[in-house]
Design a protein around this motif. Structure first.
Motif, PDB file in Angstrom:
ATOM      1  N   LEU A  28       2.940  68.736  25.667  1.00  0.00           N
ATOM      2  CA  LEU A  28       3.995  69.696  25.985  1.00  0.00           C
ATOM      3  C   LEU A  28       4.303  69.688  27.472  1.00  0.00           C
ATOM      4  O   LEU A  28       5.471  69.725  27.873  1.00  0.00           O
ATOM      5  N   LEU A  29       3.272  69.643  28.304  1.00  0.00           N
ATOM      6  CA  LEU A  29       3.476  69.595  29.750  1.00  0.00           C
ATOM      7  C   LEU A  29       4.190  68.306  30.157  1.00  0.00           C
ATOM      8  O   LEU A  29       5.104  68.325  30.987  1.00  0.00           O
ATOM      9  N   LYS A  30       3.776  67.191  29.571  1.00  0.00           N
ATOM     10  CA  LYS A  30       4.378  65.899  29.909  1.00  0.00           C
ATOM     11  C   LYS A  30       5.842  65.861  29.487  1.00  0.00           C
ATOM     12  O   LYS A  30       6.706  65.391  30.222  1.00  0.00           O
ATOM     13  N   GLY A  31       6.133  66.360  28.292  1.00  0.00           N
ATOM     14  CA  GLY A  31       7.485  66.281  27.763  1.00  0.00           C
ATOM     15  C   GLY A  31       8.446  67.337  28.266  1.00  0.00           C
ATOM     16  O   GLY A  31       9.629  67.069  28.455  1.00  0.00           O
ATOM     17  N   ALA A  32       7.937  68.533  28.498  1.00  0.00           N
ATOM     18  CA  ALA A  32       8.850  69.643  28.837  1.00  0.00           C
ATOM     19  C   ALA A  32       8.389  70.485  30.015  1.00  0.00           C
ATOM     20  O   ALA A  32       8.988  71.514  30.302  1.00  0.00           O
ATOM     21  N   GLY A  33       7.310  70.108  30.661  1.00  0.00           N
ATOM     22  CA  GLY A  33       6.848  70.854  31.827  1.00  0.00           C
ATOM     23  C   GLY A  33       6.194  72.168  31.442  1.00  0.00           C
ATOM     24  O   GLY A  33       5.847  72.405  30.282  1.00  0.00           O
ATOM     25  N   ASN A  34       6.038  73.023  32.443  1.00  0.00           N
ATOM     26  CA  ASN A  34       5.359  74.311  32.232  1.00  0.00           C
ATOM     27  C   ASN A  34       6.049  75.176  31.187  1.00  0.00           C
ATOM     28  O   ASN A  34       5.397  75.869  30.423  1.00  0.00           O
ATOM     29  N   LEU A  35       7.386  75.164  31.173  1.00  0.00           N
ATOM     30  CA  LEU A  35       8.101  75.974  30.190  1.00  0.00           C
ATOM     31  C   LEU A  35       7.802  75.501  28.774  1.00  0.00           C
ATOM     32  O   LEU A  35       7.607  76.309  27.863  1.00  0.00           O
ATOM     33  N   GLY A  36       7.720  74.208  28.570  1.00  0.00           N
ATOM     34  CA  GLY A  36       7.362  73.682  27.250  1.00  0.00           C
ATOM     35  C   GLY A  36       5.985  74.138  26.823  1.00  0.00           C
ATOM     36  O   GLY A  36       5.763  74.500  25.660  1.00  0.00           O
ATOM     37  N   ASN A  37       5.045  74.124  27.756  1.00  0.00           N
ATOM     38  CA  ASN A  37       3.690  74.593  27.449  1.00  0.00           C
ATOM     39  C   ASN A  37       3.701  76.089  27.125  1.00  0.00           C
ATOM     40  O   ASN A  37       3.046  76.534  26.191  1.00  0.00           O
ATOM     41  N   SER A  38       4.470  76.861  27.889  1.00  0.00           N
ATOM     42  CA  SER A  38       4.567  78.300  27.613  1.00  0.00           C
ATOM     43  C   SER A  38       5.156  78.557  26.238  1.00  0.00           C
ATOM     44  O   SER A  38       4.702  79.436  25.505  1.00  0.00           O
ATOM     45  N   LEU A  39       6.176  77.785  25.867  1.00  0.00           N
ATOM     46  CA  LEU A  39       6.775  77.964  24.546  1.00  0.00           C
ATOM     47  C   LEU A  39       5.792  77.590  23.440  1.00  0.00           C
ATOM     48  O   LEU A  39       5.763  78.228  22.383  1.00  0.00           O
ATOM     49  N   GLY A  40       4.977  76.570  23.678  1.00  0.00           N
ATOM     50  CA  GLY A  40       3.939  76.209  22.708  1.00  0.00           C
ATOM     51  C   GLY A  40       2.934  77.327  22.543  1.00  0.00           C
ATOM     52  O   GLY A  40       2.538  77.673  21.420  1.00  0.00           O
ATOM     53  N   ARG A  41       2.517  77.918  23.657  1.00  0.00           N
ATOM     54  CA  ARG A  41       1.604  79.064  23.593  1.00  0.00           C
ATOM     55  C   ARG A  41       2.277  80.237  22.898  1.00  0.00           C
ATOM     56  O   ARG A  41       1.662  80.966  22.124  1.00  0.00           O
ATOM     57  N   GLY A  42       3.577  80.423  23.171  1.00  0.00           N
ATOM     58  CA  GLY A  42       4.324  81.490  22.526  1.00  0.00           C
ATOM     59  C   GLY A  42       4.407  81.311  21.020  1.00  0.00           C
ATOM     60  O   GLY A  42       4.312  82.278  20.267  1.00  0.00           O
ATOM     61  N   LEU A  43       4.565  80.068  20.581  1.00  0.00           N
ATOM     62  CA  LEU A  43       4.580  79.790  19.145  1.00  0.00           C
ATOM     63  C   LEU A  43       3.269  80.246  18.513  1.00  0.00           C
ATOM     64  O   LEU A  43       3.262  80.946  17.492  1.00  0.00           O
ATOM     65  N   LEU A  44       2.155  79.876  19.121  1.00  0.00           N
ATOM     66  CA  LEU A  44       0.852  80.272  18.580  1.00  0.00           C
ATOM     67  C   LEU A  44       0.667  81.785  18.619  1.00  0.00           C
ATOM     68  O   LEU A  44       0.136  82.383  17.682  1.00  0.00           O
ATOM     69  N   ASN A  45       1.124  82.420  19.685  1.00  0.00           N
ATOM     70  CA  ASN A  45       1.008  83.871  19.789  1.00  0.00           C
ATOM     71  C   ASN A  45       1.869  84.552  18.725  1.00  0.00           C
ATOM     72  O   ASN A  45       1.453  85.520  18.084  1.00  0.00           O
ATOM     73  N   GLY A  46       3.083  84.038  18.527  1.00  0.00           N
ATOM     74  CA  GLY A  46       3.967  84.595  17.504  1.00  0.00           C
ATOM     75  C   GLY A  46       3.407  84.421  16.105  1.00  0.00           C
ATOM     76  O   GLY A  46       3.482  85.328  15.268  1.00  0.00           O
ATOM     77  N   VAL A  47       2.842  83.253  15.829  1.00  0.00           N
ATOM     78  CA  VAL A  47       2.232  83.016  14.515  1.00  0.00           C
ATOM     79  C   VAL A  47       1.037  83.945  14.322  1.00  0.00           C
ATOM     80  O   VAL A  47       0.840  84.488  13.224  1.00  0.00           O
ATOM     81  N   ALA A  48       0.251  84.160  15.369  1.00  0.00           N
ATOM     82  CA  ALA A  48      -0.885  85.090  15.260  1.00  0.00           C
ATOM     83  C   ALA A  48      -0.382  86.494  14.925  1.00  0.00           C
ATOM     84  O   ALA A  48      -0.927  87.176  14.046  1.00  0.00           O
TER      85      ALA A  48
END
Length: 176
Positions: A28-48
């Protein structure tokens, strides 16, 4: 997690749900930078968040209080559109013990959370050291820009946290 959540419920200690990293953080960091990583974390938080409200956990542990990071805002908004957090459910007082960290003092995020979920479920938070620390004046301005009335602003600014943490008035004043 269940034994930990049972202990937290027994002692009425809130649990903060906040993903630190996504399993594919490097990609995620490689492909989309910090925002991509944050969105990935957000996905997991939302699913939780969605997993909790769809499970029997909150019925099984009625004294469990969860605070979710706003990283999962998309899931939070979707839940508010229908189901346990919709306006009709809130109107009859049927809501689980879930709160949301406003993550900084962005008026748009505060407006979205309070409008969707009610000011009684939103906590002013900083996400420090990632975001700048909150100061009282900036928070007051953000709450006003978000369109909150005095009661709602007091709840978000500290009233909800005091209630959630069980602080007495004297302790709460000292903490502020």
């Amino acid at each position: 997690m269940r034994p930990t959540l049972e202990v937290a419920a027994r002692h009425k200690v809130p649990v903060f749900v906040h993903r630190v990293a996504h399993p594919n953080a490097e990609a995620l960091l490689k492909g989309a930078g910090n925002l991509g990583n944050s969105l990935g974390r957000g996905l997991l938080n939302g699913v939780a968040f969605l997993s909790v409200i769809k499970s029997s956990l909150l019925d099984d542990l009625p004294d469990l209080h969860l605070v979710f990071a706003t990283l999962g805002l998309g899931a939070i908004v979707q839940a508010a559109r229908g189901g346990i957090y919709d306006r009709a459910e809130r109107a009859i007082g049927r809501r689980p013990n879930i709160y949301f960290d406003a993550r900084g003092h962005d008026p748009d995020i505060i407006r979205r959370l309070t409008g969707s979920l009610g000011a009684e479920r939103v906590l002013a938070g900083t996400d420090w050291p990632i975001l700048a620390a909150l100061n009282g004046e900036a928070l007051r301005q953000s709450l006003a820009q978000a369109g909150l009335n005095d009661r709602e602003a007091r709840l978000v600014a500290g009233g909800n946290a005091r209630r959630l943490l069980g602080l007495r008035h004297d302790q709460a004043v000292a903490a502020e």
